[in-house]
Write an enzyme that holds these catalytic residues in place. Structure first.
Site, short mmCIF file in Angstrom:
data_model
loop_
_atom_site.label_atom_id
_atom_site.label_comp_id
_atom_site.label_asym_id
_atom_site.label_seq_id
_atom_site.Cartn_x
_atom_site.Cartn_y
_atom_site.Cartn_z
N GLY A 55 0.86 -1.18 0.00
CA GLY A 55 0.00 0.00 0.00
C GLY A 55 0.89 1.22 0.00
O GLY A 55 2.08 1.11 0.30
N CYS A 82 5.54 -5.83 1.73
CA CYS A 82 5.83 -4.40 1.63
C CYS A 82 5.16 -3.63 2.77
O CYS A 82 5.53 -3.81 3.92
CB CYS A 82 5.43 -3.88 0.24
SG CYS A 82 6.12 -2.27 -0.12
N TYR A 83 4.17 -2.80 2.47
CA TYR A 83 3.47 -2.13 3.56
C TYR A 83 2.93 -3.16 4.55
O TYR A 83 2.88 -2.93 5.76
CB TYR A 83 2.32 -1.29 3.00
CG TYR A 83 1.49 -0.60 4.08
CD1 TYR A 83 1.93 0.56 4.69
CD2 TYR A 83 0.26 -1.13 4.49
CE1 TYR A 83 1.19 1.18 5.69
CE2 TYR A 83 -0.49 -0.53 5.48
CZ TYR A 83 -0.03 0.63 6.08
OH TYR A 83 -0.76 1.23 7.07
N HIS A 169 8.57 -7.60 -3.26
CA HIS A 169 7.31 -8.06 -3.85
C HIS A 169 7.47 -9.43 -4.51
O HIS A 169 7.87 -9.50 -5.67
CB HIS A 169 6.82 -7.04 -4.88
CG HIS A 169 6.32 -5.78 -4.26
ND1 HIS A 169 5.01 -5.61 -3.86
CD2 HIS A 169 6.97 -4.64 -3.93
CE1 HIS A 169 4.87 -4.41 -3.33
NE2 HIS A 169 6.03 -3.79 -3.35
N GLU A 171 5.24 -11.20 -5.68
CA GLU A 171 4.21 -11.40 -6.70
C GLU A 171 4.62 -10.90 -8.09
O GLU A 171 4.00 -11.24 -9.07
CB GLU A 171 2.89 -10.74 -6.27
CG GLU A 171 2.87 -9.21 -6.28
CD GLU A 171 3.48 -8.56 -5.05
OE1 GLU A 171 4.23 -9.22 -4.32
OE2 GLU A 171 3.20 -7.36 -4.82
N ASP A 227 -14.68 -10.69 -22.75
CA ASP A 227 -15.28 -10.58 -21.42
C ASP A 227 -16.80 -10.66 -21.46
O ASP A 227 -17.42 -11.44 -20.73
CB ASP A 227 -14.86 -9.27 -20.75
CG ASP A 227 -13.36 -9.11 -20.73
OD1 ASP A 227 -12.67 -10.13 -20.88
OD2 ASP A 227 -12.88 -7.97 -20.57
N LYS A 367 -7.81 -11.65 -16.90
CA LYS A 367 -8.12 -11.99 -18.29
C LYS A 367 -7.91 -13.48 -18.61
O LYS A 367 -8.77 -14.12 -19.21
CB LYS A 367 -7.21 -11.17 -19.21
CG LYS A 367 -7.66 -11.17 -20.62
CD LYS A 367 -8.69 -10.11 -20.75
CE LYS A 367 -9.45 -10.18 -22.03
NZ LYS A 367 -10.37 -9.03 -22.08
#
Ligand code: XMP
Length: 511
Positions: A55, A82-83, A169, A171, A227, A367
């Site tokens: 964040g 992180c945060y 991070h 991710e 979508d 997606k």
């Protein structure tokens, strides 16, 4: 009960990636804003583990997102990122400081100490950092498990309580062993089984909407893109005949696209489909408008108006269905992430809507997950694997004012470019490829005469989540043949350029 991980969202741009990375490992991840779920609800929710996201804030700001420290006592493993690491340290009584030498940003070498999170990960590897604050003193019970040259606590752990945190991070793909670290957390620490598959999503979504929409008439906005097509087929399974799809031909579609959509949905899927010819209506509202956000708002608003009208013609319609997906939600600034573009099907919704409610069955999916759902539903691969096409259509690819003439030029140039990429057998190489009609004219020469025609830009990007993207290194021969065909076959185009910008700093679309 479905095994699941809670991603507790403290509002950063990478947050959805965390959920996506967890789901990639076949564990269902649910994202909840930190201020919409209490520790008691978390306990009752049956989560196998919790991830605190990053964040933009500093824990000492009173306005920063904080959380009840009771969460650390639930006995559920937690990974702070992180945060999320700073917050965990702060909640447990550690000390946070602001780095004197400024922020640490980008690829950084991290040196790890052994702990369950780093099982099988080399002692030294590259991680992605983006922070100014750091944990100066770890709380009692915690040990520092990683350092960098500039950061004395790049990771910490209290293994007895299964509390782990990292300043970097895991991710993002720039973190070399991020996937392994998340794997260790999910399987080594949280003891997940990893048996979540997309068909669980289809089954439970169909069931959910069968109940939720019982007896209701549903109107689905069908654009023909991936979508909305997937959303329509999913809902068709749930409510059958009570679903009517409205396909608005707003005059901003690619070449021959309207006919294709009609053929697939009416003939192949046998759905109630209404094709509305709203070309004039959209173009007249867009006349003279050049500002991209304004174009999007107008199109979004006009879409809703058309649906309302169609809904009224149908008699009573209760629910509007839309193919919004997770990146649309995040990029439109839902939650705390800052607004980049208002995607027409989220940010552009007008305040007054004639429908009782809106359903967005794909709102939590990325997606590639939407595509997997589509295949699971039996939608032909040629439709499901199609490249995405933005809701506002060619309006965001005709820069500046939109006119019939410019649209016609772009349609032809775009069709040629796509044909050339496909003919080279490369249609799967870029994730998205299209032409843009810039608002520039430039001088050229044809025969012996001076020309002053449009500049067409070709764009092809490679990405797996559309949050970040790299420009595709298409072979020069393909670019050459597209360029020569476009300048030869499309009157009034005198120059073709190739866009070599990644996202960030650019976005995929030009507007
Ligand atoms: P950007 O340009 O934001 O695009 O980097 C990321 C992806 O989103 C698509 N896109 C949209 N899709 N409504 C949509 O449904 C929109 O307003 C919209 N704007 C961009 C874009 O084509 C790319 O795939």
């Amino acid at each position: 009960m479905q095994e699941k991980i809670l991603v507790l969202d403290f509002g950063g741009q990478y947050n959805m990636l965390i959920a996506r990375r967890v789901r990639e490992q076949h564990v269902y991840a649910e994202i909840r804003p930190y201020n919409r779920i209490t520790p008691d609800e978390i306990r009752e929710g049956g989560y196998r583990g919790i991830i605190f996201t990053g964040g933009p804030n500093s824990v000492y700001d009173s306005a920063s997102p904080h959380y009840d420290p009771a969460i650390l006592e639930l006995g559920i493993p937690i990974l702070g990122i992180c945060y999320g690491q700073q917050l965990m340290a702060w909640m447990a009584g550690g000390e946070i400081a602001s780095a004197e030498s400024g922020s640490e940003y980008g690829k950084v070498t991290v040196r790890l100490s052994p702990c369950a999170l780093f099982d099988g990960v080399p002692e030294s590897s590259v991680c992605w950092m983006s922070h100014t604050d750091y944990v100066k003193t770890v709380p009692v019970g915690f040990a520092v498990t990683a350092v960098t040259d500039n950061c004395p606590c790049a990771a910490m752990a209290d293994e007895a309580r299964a509390l782990y945190a990292v300043q970097f991070h895991p991710e993002v793909t720039h973190t070399a062993f991020g996937r392994e670290m998340l794997h260790n957390f999910l399987f080594g620490v949280c003891r997940c089984a990893g048996d979540w598959r997309m068909d669980d999503f289809v089954g439970s979504a169909v069931e959910k909407y069968r109940v939720q929409l019982a007896g209701k008439r549903v109107l689905c906005a069908l654009s023909g893109g991936v979508d909305s097509s997937v959303a329509a087929v999913l809902l068709h399974r749930a409510v059958g005949e009570r679903l009517t799809c409205v396909f608005v031909d707003h005059g901003l579609l690619r070449k021959d696209e309207g006919d294709l959509v009609e053929r697939v949905f009416r003939r192949q899927f046998n759905m109630n489909l209404i094709r509305v010819d709203a070309r004039e209506r959209f173009l007249s509202r867009l006349a003279g408008v050049t500002e991209p956000e304004k174009k999007r708002k107008i199109i979004g608003e006009e879409f809703i108006r058309v649906f309302e009208e169609e809904g009224r013609k149908l008699g009573h319609v209760d629910v509007l269905a839309q193919g919004t997906i997770y990146p649309d939600v995040i990029e439109s600034g839902a939650g705390d992430a800052s607004v980049i573009k208002s995607h027409h099907n989220v940010g552009g919704l007008p305040d007054v809507i004639d429908f009782e409610s809106i359903v967005e069955p794909l709102r939590d999916l990325f997606k590639d997950e939407v595509r997997a759902v589509g295949l699971e539903l039996g939608i032909p691969a040629e439709l499901v694997m199609r490249q995405p096409f933005p809701g506002p259509g060619l309006a965001v690819r005709v820069l500046g004012e939109i006119t019939e003439e410019k649209l016609a030029v772009l349609r032809e140039a775009d069709a040629i470019f796509r044909q050339e990429v496909d003919a080279a057998g490369l249609s799967d190489a870029p994730s998205q490829y299209f032409a843009v009609l810039t608002n520039n004219r430039s001088v050229g020469v044809m025969g012996d005469a001076r020309t002053y025609g449009w500049t067409v830009a070709l764009r092809a990007v490679t990405t797996d989540d559309f949050m970040t993207a790299d420009w595709t290194r298409l072979p020069f021969e393909v670019l050459a043949s597209a360029s020569s065909r476009i300048t030869n076959e499309v009157k009034s185009v005198s120059r073709v350029v190739y866009d070599i910008t990644s996202k960030p700093p650019a976005t995929v679309e030009w507007e």
